[in-house]
Design an enzyme around this catalytic site. Structure first.
Site, PDB file in Angstrom:
ATOM      1  N   ALA A  13       0.769  -0.954  -0.116  1.00  0.00           N
ATOM      2  CA  ALA A  13       0.062   0.435   0.117  1.00  0.00           C
ATOM      3  C   ALA A  13       0.305   0.930  -0.131  1.00  0.00           C
ATOM      4  O   ALA A  13       0.196   2.432   0.068  1.00  0.00           O
ATOM      5  CB  ALA A  13      -0.579   0.019   0.967  1.00  0.00           C
ATOM      6  N   ARG A  18       9.903   7.957  -2.950  1.00  0.00           N
ATOM      7  CA  ARG A  18      11.456   7.655  -3.477  1.00  0.00           C
ATOM      8  C   ARG A  18      11.702   7.241  -4.822  1.00  0.00           C
ATOM      9  O   ARG A  18      13.190   7.737  -5.583  1.00  0.00           O
ATOM     10  CB  ARG A  18      12.299   6.899  -2.637  1.00  0.00           C
ATOM     11  CG  ARG A  18      13.078   7.957  -1.132  1.00  0.00           C
ATOM     12  CD  ARG A  18      13.082   7.047  -0.472  1.00  0.00           C
ATOM     13  NE  ARG A  18      12.904   6.514   0.244  1.00  0.00           N
ATOM     14  CZ  ARG A  18      12.936   5.412   1.264  1.00  0.00           C
ATOM     15  NH1 ARG A  18      14.581   5.582   1.726  1.00  0.00           N
ATOM     16  NH2 ARG A  18      12.206   4.735   1.986  1.00  0.00           N
ATOM     17  N   GLN A  77      -6.307  -1.199   1.847  1.00  0.00           N
ATOM     18  CA  GLN A  77      -5.917   0.160   3.321  1.00  0.00           C
ATOM     19  C   GLN A  77      -6.238   1.461   2.898  1.00  0.00           C
ATOM     20  O   GLN A  77      -5.202   2.246   2.119  1.00  0.00           O
ATOM     21  CB  GLN A  77      -4.701  -0.429   3.975  1.00  0.00           C
ATOM     22  CG  GLN A  77      -3.906   0.319   4.690  1.00  0.00           C
ATOM     23  CD  GLN A  77      -2.415   0.642   5.216  1.00  0.00           C
ATOM     24  OE1 GLN A  77      -2.149   0.248   4.507  1.00  0.00           O
ATOM     25  NE2 GLN A  77      -1.912   0.869   6.501  1.00  0.00           N
ATOM     26  N   GLY A 143      15.272  -1.083  11.489  1.00  0.00           N
ATOM     27  CA  GLY A 143      14.635  -2.196  12.396  1.00  0.00           C
ATOM     28  C   GLY A 143      15.682  -2.687  13.304  1.00  0.00           C
ATOM     29  O   GLY A 143      15.615  -3.891  12.638  1.00  0.00           O
ATOM     30  N   ASN A 229      13.725   0.666  -2.425  1.00  0.00           N
ATOM     31  CA  ASN A 229      12.767   2.948  -2.299  1.00  0.00           C
ATOM     32  C   ASN A 229      13.037   3.125  -3.310  1.00  0.00           C
ATOM     33  O   ASN A 229      12.263   4.033  -4.088  1.00  0.00           O
ATOM     34  CB  ASN A 229      13.327   2.781  -0.864  1.00  0.00           C
ATOM     35  CG  ASN A 229      13.302   1.569  -0.151  1.00  0.00           C
ATOM     36  OD1 ASN A 229      11.947   1.594   0.476  1.00  0.00           O
ATOM     37  ND2 ASN A 229      14.212   1.526   0.523  1.00  0.00           N
ATOM     38  N   TYR A 351      14.228  -7.341 -43.847  1.00  0.00           N
ATOM     39  CA  TYR A 351      12.708  -7.993 -42.625  1.00  0.00           C
ATOM     40  C   TYR A 351      11.383  -8.218 -43.072  1.00  0.00           C
ATOM     41  O   TYR A 351      11.322  -8.862 -44.090  1.00  0.00           O
ATOM     42  CB  TYR A 351      11.765  -6.085 -42.557  1.00  0.00           C
ATOM     43  CG  TYR A 351      10.589  -5.870 -41.854  1.00  0.00           C
ATOM     44  CD1 TYR A 351      11.039  -6.084 -40.635  1.00  0.00           C
ATOM     45  CD2 TYR A 351       9.620  -5.232 -42.873  1.00  0.00           C
ATOM     46  CE1 TYR A 351       9.783  -6.516 -40.304  1.00  0.00           C
ATOM     47  CE2 TYR A 351       8.338  -5.978 -41.981  1.00  0.00           C
ATOM     48  CZ  TYR A 351       8.137  -5.922 -40.490  1.00  0.00           C
ATOM     49  OH  TYR A 351       7.450  -6.036 -40.050  1.00  0.00           O
ATOM     50  N   ASN A 362      14.782 -20.126 -49.279  1.00  0.00           N
ATOM     51  CA  ASN A 362      16.012 -18.668 -49.661  1.00  0.00           C
ATOM     52  C   ASN A 362      16.062 -17.647 -49.684  1.00  0.00           C
ATOM     53  O   ASN A 362      15.299 -17.249 -50.897  1.00  0.00           O
ATOM     54  CB  ASN A 362      17.302 -19.413 -50.008  1.00  0.00           C
ATOM     55  CG  ASN A 362      18.667 -19.166 -49.074  1.00  0.00           C
ATOM     56  OD1 ASN A 362      18.710 -17.540 -49.251  1.00  0.00           O
ATOM     57  ND2 ASN A 362      19.575 -19.691 -49.585  1.00  0.00           N
ATOM     58  N   TYR A 372       3.338  -3.308 -44.763  1.00  0.00           N
ATOM     59  CA  TYR A 372       1.279  -2.302 -44.371  1.00  0.00           C
ATOM     60  C   TYR A 372       2.033  -1.093 -44.978  1.00  0.00           C
ATOM     61  O   TYR A 372       2.346  -0.709 -45.788  1.00  0.00           O
ATOM     62  CB  TYR A 372       2.396  -2.168 -43.134  1.00  0.00           C
ATOM     63  CG  TYR A 372       1.748  -0.816 -41.928  1.00  0.00           C
ATOM     64  CD1 TYR A 372       0.539  -0.931 -41.660  1.00  0.00           C
ATOM     65  CD2 TYR A 372       2.379   0.095 -41.552  1.00  0.00           C
ATOM     66  CE1 TYR A 372       0.159  -0.180 -40.858  1.00  0.00           C
ATOM     67  CE2 TYR A 372       1.654   1.347 -40.327  1.00  0.00           C
ATOM     68  CZ  TYR A 372       0.206   1.203 -40.453  1.00  0.00           C
ATOM     69  OH  TYR A 372       0.233   2.005 -39.329  1.00  0.00           O
ATOM     70  N   SER A 408      16.390 -11.229 -58.699  1.00  0.00           N
ATOM     71  CA  SER A 408      16.991 -10.483 -57.386  1.00  0.00           C
ATOM     72  C   SER A 408      17.033  -8.878 -57.922  1.00  0.00           C
ATOM     73  O   SER A 408      16.483  -8.450 -59.107  1.00  0.00           O
ATOM     74  CB  SER A 408      19.198 -10.145 -57.965  1.00  0.00           C
ATOM     75  OG  SER A 408      19.082 -11.422 -57.474  1.00  0.00           O
TER      76      SER A 408
END
Ligand code: UD1
Ligand code: CA
Length: 449
Positions: A13, A18, A77, A143, A229, A351, A362, A372, A408
């Site tokens: 929570a 930081r 919470q 702590g 943190n 691509y 090949n 696209y 080609s």
């Protein structure tokens, strides 16, 4: 002996200021997976039920948790009033009565299931609370675990410590195992009379001792409780995670020639006898079979690679790349949402997107699938055994038949039948002597200036 039931409560929570981020702290990724999901993974491996307490960014955190672990219950919470208060947000889950309660922090991605098991162990012997401790030369901010005669008597938050207590180097990692029998009574007895005015989970140590219950500290390696943190700690956790994963991969039969330069994702799977050269990066969802070679400087995500395939150097496999046995994808090639069938070769400067490349086909250097048109994506189908000459553009939607040839330098806009040969280029014009004439004219013009 029957297995003890367990409830893992993951506290997530906190605000995480930081991190300086619009993204809630626990959603920052380590190895591509949100920190809190790493904690859930450890809880899952331990078994039992999982409760996640959210607060700051509850909507985003809750959604990420639901998505990753639909079986986990989330609790909100609403106000951050301390770690004990946070645990009690999951009161309904605690009330169901489990043998063991594990309290974990949602910002400790390196927690291992072995540490959870070690924490639960003393509960079997009637211990009421187990605290996971670690030793450090720099205890600032943690702590301190205050022991007397080998027993844990208190955890003192730094701001409430005396000078002498501040020098203690045994610290609270945050993780606790609490006997389900006593959990609610202990948590309900916590108050907020301390420097921060918060309800500290750590206060249950003294409360338990006042009630003659047994409390122990178990030492674990620091990594287990390394809390994130800020982004420096985030990168430290990433580094440790990567080190662990590389070691695991090598011990499972994968060769990494320069392990410190290879980066895995949380879900990377690699088969035995695969060799990975230096500087290879795995994004999410990559599966690699056995005996694959991935040459240096390759970048893979969302790809599936069958055995005997060869990739790179400098290859980029994007989501949906599906390489079958012995396929080859060479240098400066990008593959997206495309199947490269058995033994097919895509070796240089190419691509391939939204396509199928048939077995043993090949693909010549510099071939591009033009998939696209600025609005939609279209499919390219190259049949088995086809030969695409170098520097060809395949304008999708298009189909090249099996065993067909493309000359080609072609721009192919019409389908080519099985066994066909397509020329899709302008016919060459050659003018004898005109090169020499041109040179003379240009050089005369230059002198005249
Ligand atoms: C806590 C421990 C400290 C320990 C340290 C280890 C307490 C009182 N202190 O301190 O002894 O050395 O962790 O890293 O437990 N949280 C909530 N709601 C709250 C408060 C906290 O969900 O109201 C969550 C935070 O998101 C975080 C965890 O609890 O995941 C720990 O809280 P944090 O404030 O970071 O505690 P520390 O001060 O680091
Ligand atoms: Ca903390």
């Amino acid at each position: 002996m029957t297995e003890r039931s367990c409830l893992s409560i993951i506290l997530a929570a906190g605000e995480g200021t930081r991190m300086k981020s619009a993204l809630p702290k626990v959603l920052h990724p380590v190895a591509g997976l949100p920190i809190v999901c790493h904690v859930i993974n450890a809880a899952r491996a331990n078994g039992g039920e999982i409760a996640v307490v959210t607060g700051h960014g509850a909507e985003k955190v809750g959604a990420a948790v639901k998505d990753f672990a639909p079986e986990a219950n989330t609790f909100i919470q609403a106000e951050r009033k301390g770690t004990a208060h946070a645990v009690l947000a999951a009161r309904r889950a605690i009330e169901q009565g489990h043998d063991d309660i594990l309290v974990m922090f949602g910002d400790t991605p390196l927690i291992e299931v072995a540490a959870l098991e070690a924490a639960r162990e003393p509960l079997k012997r009637g211990v009421a609370v187990v605290v996971m401790g670690f030793r450090t030369d720099n205890p600032t901010g943690y702590g301190r675990l205050i022991e007397d005669n080998g027993e844990l008597v208190a955890i003192r938050e730094e701001r409430d410590c005396s000078e002498e207590e501040r020098r203690i180097k045994f610290c609270n990692g945050g993780l606790m195992a609490i006997s389900g029998e006593h959990a609610l009574a202990l948590l309900d007895a916590v108050d907020n009379r301390n420097a921060k005015g918060e309800f500290y989970l750590t206060d249950i140590i003294e409360i338990a001792r006042d009630r003659n219950l047994r409390v122990v500290a178990e030492e674990v390696a620091f990594e287990n409780v390394l809390g994130i943190n800020n982004r420096v700690e985030l990168s430290a956790a990433e580094a440790i995670w990567q080190q662990r994963k590389r070691r695991e991969m090598m011990l499972a039969g994968v060769t990494l020639t320069a392990p410190e330069t290879v980066y895995f994702s949380h879900d990377t799977e690699i088969g035995q006898d695969t060799v990975i050269e230096p500087h290879v990066f795995f994004g999410p969802s990559v599966t690699v079979a056995e005996s694959v070679v991935i040459h240096g400087f390759s970048h893979l995500e969302g790809a599936r690679i069958a055995s005997g395939a060869q990739i790179g150097p400098y290859a980029r496999l994007r989501p949906g790349a599906d390489l079958h046995e012995k396929a080859k994808v060479g240098n400066f090639c990008e593959i997206k949402k495309a199947t490269i069938e058995r033994g097919a070769k895509v070796n240089h400067l190419t691509y391939i997107g939204d396509a199928r490349i048939g077995a043993e086909a090949n693909i010549g250097a510099g071939t591009i699938t033009c998939n696209y048109d600025g609005f939609s994506k279209f499919f390219t189908d190259v049949g088995p055994g086809a030969f695409i000459g170098s520097n060809s553009s395949l304008v999708a939607p298009i189909s090249i038949g099996s065993g067909a040839y493309v000359a080609s330098g072609s721009t192919v806009t019409e389908d080519v039948p099985d066994g066909g040969l397509a020329f899709g280029r302008a016919r060459q014009t050659t003018l004898p002597d005109r090169g020499r004439q041109l040179r003379e004219r240009l050089s005369a013009a230059k002198k005249a200036k």
